[in-house]
Design a protein around this motif. Structure first.
Motif, PDB file in Angstrom:
ATOM      1  N   TRP A 121       0.846  -1.198   0.000  1.00  0.00           N
ATOM      2  CA  TRP A 121       0.000   0.000   0.000  1.00  0.00           C
ATOM      3  C   TRP A 121       0.870   1.233   0.000  1.00  0.00           C
ATOM      4  O   TRP A 121       1.810   1.339   0.784  1.00  0.00           O
ATOM      5  N   ASN A 122       0.558   2.135  -0.902  1.00  0.00           N
ATOM      6  CA  ASN A 122       1.317   3.369  -1.056  1.00  0.00           C
ATOM      7  C   ASN A 122       0.374   4.561  -1.076  1.00  0.00           C
ATOM      8  O   ASN A 122      -0.828   4.419  -1.271  1.00  0.00           O
ATOM      9  N   GLY A 123       0.953   5.728  -0.904  1.00  0.00           N
ATOM     10  CA  GLY A 123       0.233   6.978  -1.078  1.00  0.00           C
ATOM     11  C   GLY A 123       0.873   7.734  -2.228  1.00  0.00           C
ATOM     12  O   GLY A 123       2.048   7.520  -2.543  1.00  0.00           O
ATOM     13  N   ARG A 124       0.096   8.574  -2.859  1.00  0.00           N
ATOM     14  CA  ARG A 124       0.611   9.412  -3.939  1.00  0.00           C
ATOM     15  C   ARG A 124       0.164  10.844  -3.712  1.00  0.00           C
ATOM     16  O   ARG A 124      -0.956  11.093  -3.284  1.00  0.00           O
ATOM     17  N   VAL A 125       1.039  11.763  -4.036  1.00  0.00           N
ATOM     18  CA  VAL A 125       0.703  13.183  -4.015  1.00  0.00           C
ATOM     19  C   VAL A 125       1.374  13.793  -5.241  1.00  0.00           C
ATOM     20  O   VAL A 125       2.516  13.456  -5.563  1.00  0.00           O
ATOM     21  N   GLY A 126       0.634  14.637  -5.956  1.00  0.00           N
ATOM     22  CA  GLY A 126       1.225  15.170  -7.170  1.00  0.00           C
ATOM     23  C   GLY A 126       0.471  16.342  -7.755  1.00  0.00           C
ATOM     24  O   GLY A 126      -0.477  16.865  -7.168  1.00  0.00           O
ATOM     25  N   ILE A 127       0.936  16.715  -8.931  1.00  0.00           N
ATOM     26  CA  ILE A 127       0.350  17.836  -9.659  1.00  0.00           C
ATOM     27  C   ILE A 127       0.183  17.406 -11.111  1.00  0.00           C
ATOM     28  O   ILE A 127       0.961  16.596 -11.617  1.00  0.00           O
ATOM     29  N   GLY A 128      -0.858  17.934 -11.745  1.00  0.00           N
ATOM     30  CA  GLY A 128      -1.127  17.584 -13.128  1.00  0.00           C
ATOM     31  C   GLY A 128      -1.559  18.786 -13.946  1.00  0.00           C
ATOM     32  O   GLY A 128      -2.022  19.792 -13.399  1.00  0.00           O
ATOM     33  N   VAL A 129      -1.410  18.663 -15.252  1.00  0.00           N
ATOM     34  CA  VAL A 129      -1.813  19.709 -16.187  1.00  0.00           C
ATOM     35  C   VAL A 129      -2.645  19.055 -17.290  1.00  0.00           C
ATOM     36  O   VAL A 129      -2.265  18.003 -17.810  1.00  0.00           O
TER      37      VAL A 129
END
Length: 178
Positions: free
Chosen positions: A133-141
């Protein structure tokens, strides 16, 4: 000639209206990097590769929910050239930071299940769980129907016996079909 220009303008308007639908479905591909450190041996295991997948984005005003399924093809950076393939199942909750007609900038966060699908040399079997199990945090365009995401991935559960929490980076480019 006027009819062709009018037809093209009508098509462009309808495509623009179609892109604003509350549900988008698309495909994506990208580069992935992951890193684990094994406590007992102080050994680091790095892997680079690419992923292919599909996503569905449910838009609710400035928020969205995006479940996806990706297949990651990873290759270890050690001398034995191990190959690790796994299925990624992220569910992201996002927010449109900038919601302009030409481009949208969004931030997202959420959990991800990584399911080990194939380990050619069995090198990860001794330390890795079959589901991590992982977490993700990010930005997108988003520009028109193209979408690009950059995210940081980190372990939120136990990755395996004697394994410090892993981390990674993903860069994907996608296309919204609907």
């Amino acid at each position: 000639m006027k009819r062709v220009i009018i037809a093209l303008i009508c098509c462009m308007i309808s495509v623009g209206a179609y892109a604003q639908k509350p549900v988008n479905i698309g495909v994506r591909a990208g580069w992935a990097y992951s890193n684990l450190k094994i406590k007992q041996t102080n050994l680091k295991r790095d892997a680079n590769g690419f992923s292919l997948g599909a996503f569905a984005r449910v838009n609710i005003k400035k928020l969205y929910v995006e479940p996806a399924v990706n297949y990651a093809f990873m290759k270890g950076s050690s001398d034995d050239k191990q190959k690790i393939n796994y299925i990624q199942v992220p569910i992201m909750l996002g927010y449109y930071i900038v919601d302009a007609k030409v481009a949208k900038i969004r931030g997202f966060i959420g959990p991800e299940a990584d399911i080990l699908a194939k380990d050619t040399k069995g090198a990860w079997d001794d330390v890795m769980k079959k589901v991590a199990w992982n977490g993700r945090v990010g930005i997108g365009v988003d520009i028109w129907k193209l979408t690009c995401d950059l995210d940081y991935k980190f372990a939120i559960g136990k990755t395996g016996d004697g394994v410090e929490k892993g981390k990674g980076v993903n860069l994907t480019v996608g296309f919204k079909i609907f």
